[in-house]
Design an enzyme around this catalytic site. Structure first.
Site, PDB file in Angstrom:
ATOM      1  N   ASP A  16       0.870  -1.178   0.000  1.00  0.00           N
ATOM      2  CA  ASP A  16       0.000   0.000   0.000  1.00  0.00           C
ATOM      3  C   ASP A  16       0.903   1.223   0.000  1.00  0.00           C
ATOM      4  O   ASP A  16       1.642   1.460   0.951  1.00  0.00           O
ATOM      5  CB  ASP A  16      -0.909  -0.010   1.230  1.00  0.00           C
ATOM      6  CG  ASP A  16      -2.066   0.975   1.101  1.00  0.00           C
ATOM      7  OD1 ASP A  16      -2.088   1.741   0.121  1.00  0.00           O
ATOM      8  OD2 ASP A  16      -2.944   0.977   1.979  1.00  0.00           O
ATOM      9  N   ASP A  58      -2.621   2.212  -6.206  1.00  0.00           N
ATOM     10  CA  ASP A  58      -1.559   2.243  -5.197  1.00  0.00           C
ATOM     11  C   ASP A  58      -1.572   1.040  -4.259  1.00  0.00           C
ATOM     12  O   ASP A  58      -0.929   1.078  -3.202  1.00  0.00           O
ATOM     13  CB  ASP A  58      -1.679   3.518  -4.367  1.00  0.00           C
ATOM     14  CG  ASP A  58      -2.995   3.614  -3.608  1.00  0.00           C
ATOM     15  OD1 ASP A  58      -3.963   2.974  -4.032  1.00  0.00           O
ATOM     16  OD2 ASP A  58      -3.042   4.329  -2.596  1.00  0.00           O
ATOM     17  N   GLU A  59      -2.256  -0.025  -4.641  1.00  0.00           N
ATOM     18  CA  GLU A  59      -2.434  -1.137  -3.701  1.00  0.00           C
ATOM     19  C   GLU A  59      -2.517  -2.448  -4.468  1.00  0.00           C
ATOM     20  O   GLU A  59      -3.171  -2.522  -5.511  1.00  0.00           O
ATOM     21  CB  GLU A  59      -3.716  -0.906  -2.899  1.00  0.00           C
ATOM     22  CG  GLU A  59      -3.952  -1.852  -1.763  1.00  0.00           C
ATOM     23  CD  GLU A  59      -5.237  -1.532  -1.008  1.00  0.00           C
ATOM     24  OE1 GLU A  59      -5.545  -2.270  -0.060  1.00  0.00           O
ATOM     25  OE2 GLU A  59      -5.930  -0.554  -1.388  1.00  0.00           O
TER      26      GLU A  59
END
Length: 488
Positions: free
Chosen positions: A11, A105-106
């Site tokens: 993350d 983003d993960e």
């Protein structure tokens, strides 16, 4: 459940805001809020400096401004964020063929599938190398969680924030989860959490003690059984590799409802242009053109038109979107417009100007009192050229000046635009103000956060660099209270 912590969850830390701080030296260490800036805007991401004032994601932007009036408020630059995300996802792909992106983003990674880790030591080493590689490649930090399941790996990465690594040893799951809130478990949102609270269950241990039969009675067979297993620390969900995109779309929400039909038509045409750019960048074409309209009363309509073959031609998409607009009643105003292409293929039909097949348009999605869906029919183009929208400089967006070079918009209004001229890696730059129609000022391209080194010939007497810092050969994050790995 695995016997080794070989599922990794990454993350990125405050991703949008951190990317803006890295791109804009004058904002480093200062509160930054990224999101929609209009009266209906919401916060997409807040930097850790802004979070100290209580600002958080999904908060109305007006409330954020009251909490942190001196923060920098910027409009998102999704193309820029996507380019960084692609760099990060490529690094994940070097670890394993099984990478499951959840957002820009993960992502989850199955380290066993990549044969890079089969035990605790190997998993920790892979996680630390990944963090170092991300920093070296993008200049940004990410937090890593390692565990024997996806649920626990995500919990671990949350514990590691910001800029850390946390590992949950298999066998310690129930002890770790027991005292935590039921909201930590996947599938427990505000409504389910409140339902469980009224039943006297607020912690994960409460769920485990209640038993499966009681949870099934409260939540139903599927949800209740799944939640009971997770409360026991069991989560057998596999990491699933990224699936092919099913559609490409863009949409805009307007600060003020649009009423002028010509202006609405112009916005649809501009959205079609952006949609085609994204479609071509993905290497696809598509058969079905979709128009989305959210009206003044929040009713949302969708209309679609299916072509005889897939296309990525701007003229075809633009004209189809225009025909779809003719079937929508915009009386009262429009607050959101979107254009998309679905039915994707890896090739383009030669007959680019194929007429639409007579198919039923897609139904409405939500909105009481919305007009009924009607069949789509071709309509005449509006008379005369569509007037371009007034030139607007969005706060945070890139610009380039013929004399001063690259910079970004700090703000605009009353016919003026204020620009700070600086680049990633430079010192904080100077601020200048121009007329909004200054011919020497134009929209610019986002600059990379990390410059590629210029490599010359390596003398034979120089030994190869140590690989201790990771595959990228760059040093890891500086030591500090937030950079050391945590062990749960």
């Amino acid at each position: 459940m695995r016997t080794a912590p070989t599922i990794l969850h990454l993350d990125m830390d405050a991703f949008f805001a951190a990317a803006e701080q890295a791109a804009k030296p004058s904002l480093r260490g200062k509160p930054v809020v990224v999101g929609g800036l209009g009266p209906r805007g919401v916060v997409a991401t807040a930097s850790y400096e802004a979070r100290r004032f209580g600002v958080h994601s999904a908060m109305p932007m007006g409330q954020a401004r009251r909490l942190a009036p001196n923060a920098a408020y910027l409009v998102p630059r999704f193309a820029f964020y996507r380019s960084i995300s692609e760099q990060v996802m490529r690094l994940l792909g070097l670890l394993s063929p099984l990478v499951e992106p959840l957002s820009l983003d993960e992502a989850f990674v199955d380290l066993e599938a990549g044969d890079v880790a089969h035990d605790t030591a190997g998993a920790r080493a892979a996680g630390e190398r990944l963090r170092a590689d991300i920093l070296a490649t993008t200049g940004l930090t990410g937090s890593v969680g390692l565990a024997g399941s996806k649920m626990l790996a995500k919990i671990a990465s949350e514990q590691a924030k910001p800029d850390g690594l946390a590992l949950i040893e298999p066998g310690t799951e129930r002890e770790l989860l027991g005292p935590k809130s039921v909201r930590i478990l996947p599938g427990v949102g505000p409504a389910t959490g409140e339902h469980l609270r009224r039943a006297g269950m607020t912690t994960v241990s409460d769920l485990a003690e209640a038993g499966e039969d009681e949870l099934v009675r409260l939540l139903g067979r599927a949800h209740g059984s799944s939640l009971y297993r997770m409360a026991q620390g069991h989560d057998d969900r596999p990491v699933v590799a990224e699936r092919d995109a099913k559609s490409v779309s863009v949409e805009d929400t307007f600060a003020v409802d649009l009423h002028d039909r010509v202006r609405i038509r112009g916005e649809v045409e501009r959205l079609a242009e952006r949609c085609v750019e994204r479609l071509r960048a993905s290497g696809h074409s598509g058969r079905t053109i979709v128009l989305k309209v959210r009206r003044f009363d929040f009713s949302t309509l969708t209309r679609s038109e299916t072509l005889r073959g897939p296309t990525d031609a701007l003229g075809v998409v633009r004209e189809a979107a225009g025909r779809l607009l003719e079937s929508v009643d915009t009386t009262g105003g429009v607050r959101l417009l979107g254009v998309g292409v679905s039915g994707l293929a890896d090739y383009t039909q030669e007959d680019l100007f194929a007429q639409a097949e007579p198919v039923e348009p897609a139904g409405e999605r939500g909105g009481e009192g919305a007009a009924p869906v009607v069949a789509v029919a071709a309509a005449a183009q509006p008379a005369g050229p569509v007037a371009p929208a007034e030139r607007y400089w969005a706060p945070g967006h890139d610009v380039r000046h013929a004399v001063h070079g690259a910079g970004w918009v700090q703000g605009s209004g009353l016919g003026r635009v204020t620009v700070r001229f600086e680049e990633p890696g430079s010192a904080p730059g100077r601020v200048r103000t121009f007329a909004v129609d200054d011919p020497e000022l134009e929209a610019g391209e986002a600059l990379p956060l990390v410059r590629e080194p210029v490599l010359g010939p390596v003398p034979v007497s120089v030994s190869a660099p140590s690989t201790a810092a990771g595959r990228g050969g760059a040093p890891g994050p500086a030591a500090g209270p937030d950079s050391h790995p945590h062990h749960l």
